[in-house]
Design a protein around this motif. Sequence first.
Motif, short mmCIF file in Angstrom:
data_model
loop_
_atom_site.label_atom_id
_atom_site.label_comp_id
_atom_site.label_asym_id
_atom_site.label_seq_id
_atom_site.Cartn_x
_atom_site.Cartn_y
_atom_site.Cartn_z
N UNK A 1 3.34 10.23 -7.24
CA UNK A 1 4.15 10.59 -8.42
C UNK A 1 3.25 10.88 -9.61
N UNK A 2 2.25 10.02 -9.82
CA UNK A 2 1.33 10.20 -10.94
C UNK A 2 0.56 11.50 -10.77
N UNK A 3 0.11 11.77 -9.55
CA UNK A 3 -0.63 13.01 -9.29
C UNK A 3 0.25 14.22 -9.60
N UNK A 4 1.51 14.16 -9.16
CA UNK A 4 2.44 15.27 -9.44
C UNK A 4 2.64 15.45 -10.93
N UNK A 5 2.82 14.34 -11.64
CA UNK A 5 2.98 14.39 -13.10
C UNK A 5 1.75 15.02 -13.74
N UNK B 1 0.83 -1.21 0.00
CA UNK B 1 0.00 0.00 0.00
C UNK B 1 0.86 1.26 0.00
N UNK B 2 1.96 1.21 0.74
CA UNK B 2 2.87 2.37 0.79
C UNK B 2 3.46 2.61 -0.60
N UNK B 3 3.90 1.53 -1.26
CA UNK B 3 4.45 1.66 -2.62
C UNK B 3 3.40 2.23 -3.57
N UNK B 4 2.17 1.70 -3.48
CA UNK B 4 1.10 2.19 -4.36
C UNK B 4 0.81 3.65 -4.08
N UNK B 5 0.82 4.03 -2.82
CA UNK B 5 0.58 5.42 -2.45
C UNK B 5 1.65 6.33 -3.03
#
Length: 103
Positions: free
Chosen positions: A53-57, A44-48
């Motif tokens: 990162x995706x949100x920032x992109x 879950x931490x990795x997915x978060x």
Amino acid sequence: ARYEDESMELTERNRLNEERRQVDDEKNRVELEIDEMRRLWERLTEQSEELAKTEGFLMRREAAMTHRRDEIQMQRKDLRAKREDMKRKLMEATDIREYQHPD
């Protein structure tokens, strides 16, 4: 009587061993559950982190697209103004020609 004492002692020892085995089994089961929860937490931490990162992109992309849209709107505004200016100059030139050469 001694045989009964040894028999009761053996029965008690067997009961204690069985309880100890059950406690050990339960302890192992709990440790396995804890390990599984730890793995789930790590996943879950990795997915978060990936989502962050995706949100920032996506936010950077949106900002770039908004900037580009604003540039395009400014260009359109400039072109509209130039077109209106050309129309005005054309009208003025037409008016001057008609004034200089009345039919």
